[in-house]
Motif scaffolding. Structure first.
Motif, mmCIF file in Angstrom:
data_model
loop_
_atom_site.group_PDB
_atom_site.id
_atom_site.type_symbol
_atom_site.label_atom_id
_atom_site.label_comp_id
_atom_site.label_asym_id
_atom_site.label_seq_id
_atom_site.Cartn_x
_atom_site.Cartn_y
_atom_site.Cartn_z
ATOM 1 N N GLN A 110 16.945 -16.504 52.617
ATOM 2 C CA GLN A 110 17.737 -17.663 52.179
ATOM 3 C C GLN A 110 17.913 -18.663 53.315
ATOM 4 N N VAL A 111 18.135 -18.125 54.537
ATOM 5 C CA VAL A 111 18.268 -19.005 55.701
ATOM 6 C C VAL A 111 16.952 -19.761 55.921
ATOM 7 N N ILE A 112 15.833 -19.033 55.852
ATOM 8 C CA ILE A 112 14.520 -19.656 56.073
ATOM 9 C C ILE A 112 14.286 -20.753 55.032
ATOM 10 N N HIS A 113 14.627 -20.461 53.783
ATOM 11 C CA HIS A 113 14.459 -21.452 52.717
ATOM 12 C C HIS A 113 15.256 -22.714 53.033
ATOM 13 N N ARG A 114 16.494 -22.541 53.475
ATOM 14 C CA ARG A 114 17.348 -23.700 53.775
ATOM 15 C C ARG A 114 16.837 -24.484 54.980
ATOM 16 N N ILE A 115 16.274 -23.780 55.944
ATOM 17 C CA ILE A 115 15.686 -24.483 57.100
ATOM 18 C C ILE A 115 14.507 -25.332 56.634
ATOM 19 N N LYS A 116 13.667 -24.728 55.789
ATOM 20 C CA LYS A 116 12.479 -25.451 55.317
ATOM 21 C C LYS A 116 12.837 -26.636 54.437
ATOM 22 N N GLU A 117 13.947 -26.511 53.702
ATOM 23 C CA GLU A 117 14.387 -27.606 52.839
ATOM 24 C C GLU A 117 15.121 -28.697 53.620
ATOM 25 N N GLY A 118 15.372 -28.428 54.910
ATOM 26 C CA GLY A 118 16.074 -29.424 55.730
ATOM 27 C C GLY A 118 17.585 -29.408 55.563
ATOM 28 N N HIS A 119 18.133 -28.302 55.038
ATOM 29 C CA HIS A 119 19.579 -28.201 54.907
ATOM 30 C C HIS A 119 20.228 -27.598 56.149
#
Ligand SMILES: [Zn+2]
Length: 167
Positions: A133-142
């Motif tokens: 979930q953290v990786i996803h948020r990093i990739k989404e720019g959040h």
């Protein structure tokens, strides 16, 4: 917008602070251990912060951690401090934040001793977010560092500012 602000000092566990290097007294490569004693030396212009390491035979090696501008004109300043054993960083109570309508979390990294990947650190420190979930948020720019998008494997530096936009 509701925000929270945190300051973190990142230190690897005392027990992990082992460095393999050449000991000029032993005459070969040996493990050095962090004594958790820190020394500040000044030459008048700058203050140097050192970590004091010892090999198993008690020979000393000083690792320079940081350089600061001297705040006094004392020629010889010698200060020694002992650091507290590892103090656990707080876990961020995500659910409470959401209940209180907090939309932004800022984390100032005051100092770093060791290597800390942002994805691993945040997954460990944020209740309710897995590493994926953290990786996803990093990739989404959040999740930004110093207002910029970063890779999940980004290694944190002293004075970095992590900004987490809640979704
Ligand atoms: Zn030695």
């Amino acid at each position: 917008m509701l925000k929270t602000w945190h300051t973190w000092i990142l230190k690897e566990n005392n027990l992990d602070r082992e460095v393999l290097r050449y000991c000029s007294n032993c005459g070969h490569i040996v493990p050095f251990f962090d004594t958790m004693v820190r020394r500040h030396n000044s030459n008048g212009k700058n203050v140097y912060r050192f970590a004091i390491y010892k090999c198993v035979k008690n020979h000393t090696w000083n690792e320079k951690l940081a350089t600061y501008k001297a705040y006094t004109d004392h020629r010889e300043v010698l200060v020694t401090e002992t650091i507290e054993p590892q103090i656990e960083l707080p876990r961020l109570p995500l659910q409470q934040y959401q209940e209180h309508g907090i939309q932004e979390i800022t984390i100032l990294i005051e100092n770093v001793e060791g290597r800390f990947r942002i994805d691993k650190l945040l997954a460990e420190r944020i209740d309710g977010w897995s590493r994926n979930q953290v990786i996803h948020r990093i990739k989404e720019g959040h999740i930004l560092v110093n207002q910029q998008q970063i890779k999940p494997g980004y290694t944190l530096n002293a004075q970095d500012i992590i900004l987490i936009h809640m979704q």
